[in-house]
Design an enzyme around this catalytic site. Structure first.
Site, mmCIF file in Angstrom:
data_model
loop_
_atom_site.group_PDB
_atom_site.id
_atom_site.type_symbol
_atom_site.label_atom_id
_atom_site.label_comp_id
_atom_site.label_asym_id
_atom_site.label_seq_id
_atom_site.Cartn_x
_atom_site.Cartn_y
_atom_site.Cartn_z
ATOM 1 N N CYS A 56 34.713 17.211 33.750
ATOM 2 C CA CYS A 56 35.360 15.905 33.854
ATOM 3 C C CYS A 56 34.354 14.756 33.804
ATOM 4 O O CYS A 56 33.861 14.391 32.741
ATOM 5 C CB CYS A 56 36.199 15.867 35.140
ATOM 6 S SG CYS A 56 37.266 14.421 35.310
ATOM 7 N N LYS A 101 29.360 21.498 39.358
ATOM 8 C CA LYS A 101 29.370 20.127 38.842
ATOM 9 C C LYS A 101 28.187 19.328 39.367
ATOM 10 O O LYS A 101 27.904 19.304 40.569
ATOM 11 C CB LYS A 101 30.685 19.439 39.241
ATOM 12 C CG LYS A 101 30.907 18.074 38.619
ATOM 13 C CD LYS A 101 32.282 17.532 39.025
ATOM 14 C CE LYS A 101 32.583 16.207 38.333
ATOM 15 N NZ LYS A 101 33.907 15.689 38.733
ATOM 16 N N GLU A 118 39.822 22.213 34.938
ATOM 17 C CA GLU A 118 39.270 21.997 36.271
ATOM 18 C C GLU A 118 40.366 22.159 37.326
ATOM 19 O O GLU A 118 41.539 21.876 37.083
ATOM 20 C CB GLU A 118 38.691 20.574 36.314
ATOM 21 C CG GLU A 118 38.202 20.098 37.661
ATOM 22 C CD GLU A 118 37.897 18.602 37.671
ATOM 23 O OE1 GLU A 118 37.074 18.188 38.491
ATOM 24 O OE2 GLU A 118 38.470 17.855 36.847
#
Length: 490
Positions: A363, A312, A255
């Site tokens: 994440c 995301k 990321e």
């Protein structure tokens, strides 16, 4: 009070990176024994204290991250809010502890409280769920049947059974069943956890370019992360050309490596992709032509560059999205870093790359139940978790996140690739075992041949159904206990 404090801390002490799955049900047993047959108000108080004793050390990485600039208040604040939800779980457990088959209802109530705090406020904060303490042990196999909610329920059920047995040993039948059923169920399910490469294999490379251990000093150092990872990727190119490493089918970078405006260009990444002759899967910040800002994962193709992407879905409150900006400025440096909120994606992350379908979550996504299951249901045969954990120093945060990836592997029946800027990067097999892993704050590339798997586990097929079933049981039990109490008073 001393007992619940000790139990809460023990729950932390048994959490990853320590592999002590058996501590969690013992800790829950103490909480269940203490709140049994008490009033809801007392149950809330004991649950709150238990939650503080667990979450304060578990979330110590927040203090490592923000403490030098903002003091202990962000750490204490998050722990307080999340402990309040555990307090609600304790109140519910106390209420239902007088019902027949009490351990079942106590476990359902606790998991219901976990579900609520995983959704509220500001999108929730699922860190510290009981399921995430079970990256090893017999309960992990239950993730393939009912996902994280069923694993949490199993831990809580054994704990409630033990607590009830200690308090009422003569009424042993129901508590013993509550203890034995999840354990036997987990052991029975292990042979059903598939690891065979029923959709072939893929050779993958994970690039960990490292980052300086600066904490908040990394806030404006995007170029450092980019350059470090381009350099590490160039080392991979050299290793492939020399024959030291076999050519991968694709390369995973973490990321926040790139930063792309509407033109979506990055000559260095394009050069690496062209030299290897394979696509990169790389994370970065992206601004679209309409001005929307995203945290995204992009397939970077040789010759053509920017390809398919995943945006995301679960944004970090007070970092990627900022509620109450003026107040948030007191506890978050990201208010000034990003003048507008990022915009979340709405679709499961599935990217076609190198002839396979790659399921992606970024994440924080890995803590949620609605990211990887839907990706597997849409045909992903391999999963990836690109992440940037360089903010958190040498804390346990990266290992806690790795434990979540291990559970997601079993839940979906897929191999999982974890690509972290500064570690821990890892290759996780479909049974949750870690076959390769890096150290924190090192530059290191991993290459591996991983199993690709098709088909759907029961957990993938059921989706959110286990959560809703347990929530109905928990809320129904609380309602029944309330009705029973009013009837007895009348």
């Amino acid at each position: 009070m001393a007992a619940v404090i000790a139990a809460g801390f023990a729950l932390y002490a048994g959490s990853p990176p320590r592999e002590a799955w058996w501590v969690a049900p013992l800790a829950m047993a103490v909480l269940a024994a203490v709140v049994r047959h008490r009033r809801a108000r007392a149950g809330f108080g004991y649950g709150l204290v238990f939650g503080f004793a667990f979450l304060l050390p578990l979330l110590g990485w927040l203090q490592d991250f923000l403490g030098a600039d903002f003091g202990p208040w962000p750490w204490l604040g998050v722990a307080a809010v999340e402990a309040a939800f555990i307090g609600l779980g304790g109140a519910g457990m106390a209420l239902v502890s007088r019902l027949p088959a009490a351990p079942v209802w106590m476990a359902a109530v606790f998991v219901t409280a976990e579900a609520v705090r995983s959704a509220f406020p500001f999108g929730g904060f699922p860190w510290g769920r009981l399921a995430f303490t079970q990256d090893t042990g017999p309960f992990l196999a239950l993730a393939a049947i009912g996902g994280a909610p069923l694993v949490s329920f199993a831990v809580a059920l054994v704990g409630a059974g033990l607590g009830t047995l200690v308090r009422a040993p003569r009424r042993w039948a129901v508590p013993v069943a509550a203890i034995a059923t999840p354990l036997l169920g987990g052991l029975t399910c292990w042979p059903l956890v598939g690891t065979d490469a029923n959709a072939g294999t893929a050779r993958v490379a994970i690039v960990q370019g490292n980052a300086p251990n600066l904490g908040l000093g990394l806030l404006y150092e995007d170029d450092v992360l980019h350059d470090n990872h381009v350099q590490a990727a160039q080392q991979l190119v050299a290793d492939v050309r020399s024959g030291r490493v076999a050519k991968p089918d694709f390369v995973l970078l973490p990321e926040q490596i790139g930063s792309w405006g509407p033109a979506r260009t990055d000559p260095e990444l394009s050069s690496v992709a062209s030299q290897l002759g394979v696509p990169l899967v790389v994370g970065g910040l992206g601004q679209d032509r309409d001005g929307q800002l995203h945290n995204q994962i992009v397939r970077w193709d040789p010759g053509t560059g920017f390809g398919d992407r995943y945006v995301k879905r679960h944004l970090v409150p007070f970092a990627e999205t900022i509620p109450m900006r003026e107040v948030a400025r007191l506890v978050s440096p990201f208010v000034d870093r990003f003048q507008s909120d990022m915009v979340p994606g709405e679709e499961p992350g599935v990217i076609d790359v190198a002839g396979l379908r790659l399921g992606v979550g970024i994440c924080y996504d890995v803590a949620y139940d609605d990211v990887f299951g839907p990706a597997a249901a849409q045909g992903a045969t391999l999963l990836a978790v690109p992440t940037n954990n360089a903010w958190y120093g040498h804390s346990e945060m990266s290992y806690q996140q790795l434990a979540m990836s291990r559970l997601r592997a079993v839940e979906t029946g897929r191999s999982v690739l974890v690509g972290a800027t500064s570690g821990v990067s890892a290759v996780v097999a479909p049974d949750g075992s870690v076959t390769a892993q890096t150290e924190l704050f090192t530059e290191q590339n991993l290459t591996a041949e991983v199993a690709l798997r098709a088909g759907r586990t029961p957990a993938t097929a059921l989706g959110s159904a286990p959560t809703w079933v347990l929530a109905v049981l928990g809320v129904g039990a609380v309602a029944a206990a309330g009705w029973r109490s009013r009837k007895s008073r009348a």
